[in-house]
Write an enzyme that holds these catalytic residues in place. Structure first.
Site, PDB file in Angstrom:
ATOM      1  N   LEU A  81       0.860  -1.175   0.000  1.00 46.23           N
ATOM      2  CA  LEU A  81       0.000   0.000   0.000  1.00 46.23           C
ATOM      3  C   LEU A  81       0.899   1.228   0.000  1.00 46.23           C
ATOM      4  CD1 LEU A  81      -2.878  -0.723   2.577  1.00 46.23           C
ATOM      5  CD2 LEU A  81      -3.140  -0.270   0.134  1.00 46.23           C
ATOM      6  N   ASP A  82       0.585   2.214  -0.837  1.00 42.90           N
ATOM      7  CA  ASP A  82       1.362   3.448  -0.854  1.00 42.90           C
ATOM      8  C   ASP A  82       1.296   4.133   0.506  1.00 42.90           C
ATOM      9  OD1 ASP A  82       2.054   3.112  -3.504  1.00 42.90           O
ATOM     10  OD2 ASP A  82       0.395   4.321  -4.266  1.00 42.90           O
ATOM     11  N   PRO A  83       2.292   4.958   0.843  1.00 39.61           N
ATOM     12  CA  PRO A  83       2.279   5.634   2.148  1.00 39.61           C
ATOM     13  C   PRO A  83       0.998   6.409   2.445  1.00 39.61           C
ATOM     14  CG  PRO A  83       4.430   5.846   1.147  1.00 39.61           C
ATOM     15  CD  PRO A  83       3.562   5.202   0.112  1.00 39.61           C
TER      16      PRO A  83
END
Length: 300
Positions: A43-45
């Site tokens: 998951l992206d930040p």
């Protein structure tokens, strides 16, 4: 005392914004005090939500859990494009989206439902010649990326208050939701970027099984840990007699305990106590092991 004793299972973490998936894994690893730990889909930040983290022997399941479908809720902003395709990037183009209609947006979104070829964004963890694309992008390099075949089962508009629109998407592994949003913006001619993203489901695990990372301690982690056998309970279970458990553990041919299995079918072998002993796949040459597990087995 059992062989492979310790912490073995899958923790469904509700990932907070501002952390990388690797940072979440490192935190869980410290809390659990394990050597082996890994997540099942980045998951992206900026994204939040369901992030399954495998611990101990359950890390052998990571590849299978990663392959499962995902579901997300998100928000897009029309009329603004960024270099990262999301709100954390630099604005590279703006356009007037005030006249956009709900019907036009829904038509554009419908174009991306089904099997599609998607080009990974430059700001992503995909590797090219041994380097992450985001490393190249931050160095000012743009390289060709071969498209990847992904599947979008649904891409539905939930709310529309121009220039913002909320949506839900169900898709296969490897699908970049921010790329979907950028493609919709391109189809509309005004551009768009992803403003928020929350994963609501990974495989069979949803937010109802997720535990917040904030304040998580070893006791709470163990209380929420999903046993490896349950993590793959979509597979047919075949119990192994007690006198055959050692045979499986030491790699004796699975045909000795598996009598009926179709070609391409995957099953899970369980000990008499219900612990996951092995994953087996049927083939033209007979059943073969995919993974063998040692947790929960009596040392002999």
């Amino acid at each position: 005392m059992t062989a492979g004793s310790g912490v073995h299972g899958v923790a469904i973490i509700d990932k907070p914004a501002g952390m990388t998936s690797a940072e979440v894994v490192a935190r869980v690893k410290r809390i659990a005090g394990v050597r082996r730990c890994g997540h099942t889909g980045t998951l992206d930040p900026m994204a939040t939500g369901v992030l399954p983290v495998c611990l101990g022997e359950a890390t052998k399941l990571a590849g299978y859990l990663t392959a499962e479908d995902k579901a997300y809720d998100g928000e897009m902003v029309l009329g603004v494009e960024t270099d990262t395709l999301d709100r954390e990037g630099r604005v590279v183009r703006t356009a007037d989206a005030s006249g956009m209609t709900r019907a036009a947006l829904e038509r554009a979104m419908a174009q991306w439902v089904g099997e599609i070829d998607q080009i990974p964004p430059m700001y992503s963890a995909v590797k090219r010649d041994g380097r992450r694309l985001h490393e190249l992008a931050r160095a000012g390099e743009v390289v060709d990326r071969p498209p990847r075949r992904v599947r979008v089962d649904s891409f539905a508009l939930r709310g529309f208050d121009p220039p913002r629109a909320s949506f839900s998407v169900v898709c296969s592994k490897g699908t970049y939701v921010r790329s979907l949003v950028a493609d919709v913006g391109a189809a509309l001619g005004c551009g768009a970027h992803l403003a928020a993203l929350r994963r609501t489901r990974a495989g069979r695990f949803g937010l109802d099984r997720a535990v917040p990372l904030a304040g998580l301690d070893a006791a709470a982690l163990r209380a929420h840990l999903i046993d490896p056998a349950e993590a793959v309970d979509r597979l047919r279970a075949v119990p192994v007699p007690a006198d055959r458990v050692r045979h499986v553990r030491h790699g004796r041919p699975p045909g000795e305990v598996v009598r009926e299995i179709g070609e391409g079918e995957r099953i899970r072998l369980l000990t008499p106590e219900g612990a996951l002993l092995a994953l087996v796949e049927g083939s033209a040459a007979g059943p073969r092991y995919l993974r063998v597990f040692t947790y929960g087995l009596t040392a002999r």
